[in-house]
Motif scaffolding. Structure first.
Motif, short mmCIF file in Angstrom:
data_model
loop_
_atom_site.label_atom_id
_atom_site.label_comp_id
_atom_site.label_asym_id
_atom_site.label_seq_id
_atom_site.Cartn_x
_atom_site.Cartn_y
_atom_site.Cartn_z
N ARG A 1 0.76 -1.29 -0.26
CA ARG A 1 -0.06 -0.08 0.03
C ARG A 1 1.02 1.34 -0.02
NH1 ARG A 1 -1.53 3.20 4.24
NH2 ARG A 1 -1.22 1.43 5.54
N LEU A 2 1.91 1.35 0.89
CA LEU A 2 2.77 2.58 0.96
C LEU A 2 3.46 2.55 -0.42
CD1 LEU A 2 4.31 2.00 4.36
CD2 LEU A 2 2.52 3.69 3.65
N MET A 3 3.97 1.48 -0.84
CA MET A 3 4.82 1.57 -2.48
C MET A 3 3.56 2.44 -3.32
SD MET A 3 7.92 1.01 -2.06
CE MET A 3 8.65 0.06 -3.56
N LYS A 4 2.51 1.72 -3.50
CA LYS A 4 1.66 2.16 -4.32
C LYS A 4 1.17 3.77 -4.13
CE LYS A 4 -0.80 -1.96 -5.78
NZ LYS A 4 -2.17 -2.75 -5.40
N GLU A 5 0.98 4.16 -2.87
CA GLU A 5 0.70 5.43 -2.36
C GLU A 5 2.05 6.39 -2.85
OE1 GLU A 5 -2.32 4.50 1.35
OE2 GLU A 5 -0.34 5.33 1.82
N ALA A 6 3.35 5.80 -2.62
CA ALA A 6 4.40 6.68 -3.08
C ALA A 6 4.52 6.84 -4.63
CB ALA A 6 5.74 6.18 -2.68
N ALA A 7 3.93 5.87 -5.31
CA ALA A 7 3.94 6.05 -6.73
C ALA A 7 3.02 6.99 -7.35
CB ALA A 7 3.59 4.66 -7.40
N VAL A 8 1.77 7.00 -6.65
CA VAL A 8 0.86 7.91 -7.10
C VAL A 8 1.22 9.61 -6.64
CG1 VAL A 8 -1.65 8.73 -6.43
CG2 VAL A 8 -1.25 6.28 -6.76
N VAL A 9 1.70 9.42 -5.11
CA VAL A 9 2.01 10.97 -5.05
C VAL A 9 3.29 11.48 -5.91
CG1 VAL A 9 1.24 10.70 -2.83
CG2 VAL A 9 3.61 10.36 -3.22
N ALA B 1 3.12 8.89 -10.83
CA ALA B 1 3.41 7.85 -11.62
C ALA B 1 2.02 7.14 -11.93
CB ALA B 1 4.29 6.93 -10.99
N THR B 2 2.16 6.26 -13.03
CA THR B 2 0.94 5.59 -13.45
C THR B 2 1.22 4.03 -13.24
OG1 THR B 2 0.52 7.04 -15.17
CG2 THR B 2 -0.57 4.95 -15.27
N ILE B 3 0.19 3.62 -12.11
CA ILE B 3 0.72 2.11 -11.66
C ILE B 3 0.23 1.11 -12.71
CG2 ILE B 3 0.10 0.36 -10.06
CD1 ILE B 3 -0.14 2.61 -7.96
N VAL B 4 0.94 0.04 -13.09
CA VAL B 4 0.55 -0.85 -14.18
C VAL B 4 0.19 -2.15 -13.13
CG1 VAL B 4 1.32 -2.43 -15.86
CG2 VAL B 4 2.22 0.16 -15.85
N GLN B 5 1.27 -2.60 -12.56
CA GLN B 5 0.80 -3.94 -11.73
C GLN B 5 1.84 -3.93 -10.35
OE1 GLN B 5 1.49 -7.32 -14.16
NE2 GLN B 5 0.38 -8.43 -12.71
N VAL C 1 9.98 -8.38 3.46
CA VAL C 1 9.12 -8.36 2.49
C VAL C 1 10.08 -7.92 1.01
CG1 VAL C 1 7.31 -6.90 1.52
CG2 VAL C 1 7.44 -7.82 3.93
N SER C 2 9.64 -8.39 -0.05
CA SER C 2 10.12 -7.73 -1.00
C SER C 2 9.08 -7.69 -2.36
CB SER C 2 11.13 -8.88 -1.86
OG SER C 2 12.53 -9.00 -1.01
N GLY C 3 9.08 -6.49 -2.99
CA GLY C 3 8.05 -6.30 -3.89
C GLY C 3 8.48 -5.28 -4.82
N VAL C 4 7.64 -5.09 -5.83
CA VAL C 4 7.75 -4.10 -7.10
C VAL C 4 6.50 -3.61 -7.49
CG1 VAL C 4 7.93 -5.86 -8.79
CG2 VAL C 4 9.01 -3.66 -9.27
N VAL C 5 6.56 -2.34 -7.66
CA VAL C 5 5.30 -1.70 -8.31
C VAL C 5 5.81 -1.30 -9.76
CG1 VAL C 5 3.78 0.17 -8.38
CG2 VAL C 5 4.46 -0.91 -6.13
N VAL C 6 5.36 -1.95 -10.45
CA VAL C 6 5.70 -1.43 -12.04
C VAL C 6 4.88 -0.38 -12.34
CG1 VAL C 6 5.59 -2.30 -14.30
CG2 VAL C 6 6.14 -3.80 -12.76
N ILE C 7 5.41 0.61 -12.87
CA ILE C 7 4.66 1.95 -13.28
C ILE C 7 5.23 2.11 -14.82
CG2 ILE C 7 4.56 3.17 -11.07
CD1 ILE C 7 7.16 4.77 -11.88
N ALA D 1 8.63 10.44 -3.89
CA ALA D 1 8.33 9.09 -3.81
C ALA D 1 9.24 8.58 -2.49
CB ALA D 1 8.21 8.15 -4.75
N HIS D 2 10.45 9.11 -2.59
CA HIS D 2 11.43 8.74 -1.71
C HIS D 2 10.78 9.36 -0.12
CE1 HIS D 2 14.92 8.81 0.94
NE2 HIS D 2 15.09 10.29 0.79
N HIS D 3 10.81 10.66 -0.34
CA HIS D 3 10.37 11.31 1.10
C HIS D 3 8.91 10.74 1.71
CE1 HIS D 3 13.43 14.23 0.82
NE2 HIS D 3 13.13 14.61 -0.30
N TYR D 4 7.98 10.22 0.79
CA TYR D 4 6.80 9.76 1.13
C TYR D 4 7.01 8.60 2.06
CZ TYR D 4 2.28 7.75 1.50
OH TYR D 4 1.04 7.18 1.95
N LEU D 5 7.89 7.66 1.36
CA LEU D 5 8.45 6.24 1.94
C LEU D 5 9.19 6.30 3.21
CD1 LEU D 5 9.23 4.27 -1.42
CD2 LEU D 5 7.31 3.97 0.24
#
Length: 131
Positions: free
Chosen positions: A29-37, A40-44, A55-61, A93-97
């Motif tokens: 959720r935080l990574m997706k919110e960082a993308a939005v703020v 960026a346009t989230i793909v998956q 935890v490991s993860g990626v938000v493709v934008i 995104a960095h500051h948000y995270l």
């Protein structure tokens, strides 16, 4: 004229909240919110919780990707924020995270990606590609 296709921020986040770092749904959720703020346009997105922790993860934008790897036992997260074009600000995104992961300290390095010597404006999504 020398220009670059993208910006890649390598982030080290120290002193983060271990509970947050071990919760894949919250990290996603935080990574997706960082993308939005950041604009960026989230793909998956894909996230995974390891056993016993981490935890490991990626938000493709559309503009590239945001990735994270966490070590809750050390309160540490490694974050990659790779954006292309001028419409997304990876520093937002960095500051948000940093704030939402509870980081006490961060270290960052920005790396220009796709440094090219081109005449005229750099097109991030060309109309046609020569093969």
């Amino acid at each position: 004229m020398v220009q670059n296709l993208g910006r890649h921020i390598l982030g080290e986040y120290y002193g983060c909240d271990p509970e947050v770092l071990n919760d894949p749904e919250r990290v996603e959720r935080l990574m997706k919110e960082a993308a939005v703020v950041s604009g960026a346009t989230i793909v998956q997105s894909v996230f995974h919780r390891f056993s016993p922790h981490g935890v490991s993860g990626v938000v493709v934008i559309s503009e590239s990707h945001l990735a994270i790897h966490t070590w809750p036992e050390y309160g540490y997260a490694a974050v990659d924020l790779f954006t292309c074009g001028d419409s997304v600000n990876p520093w937002t995104a960095h500051h948000y995270l940093a704030e939402n992961l509870g980081a006490e300290r961060t270290e960052t390095r920005e790396v220009p990606r796709g440094v090219l010597d081109v005449d005229g404006p750099l097109r991030h999504k060309p109309v046609a590609v020569a093969v």
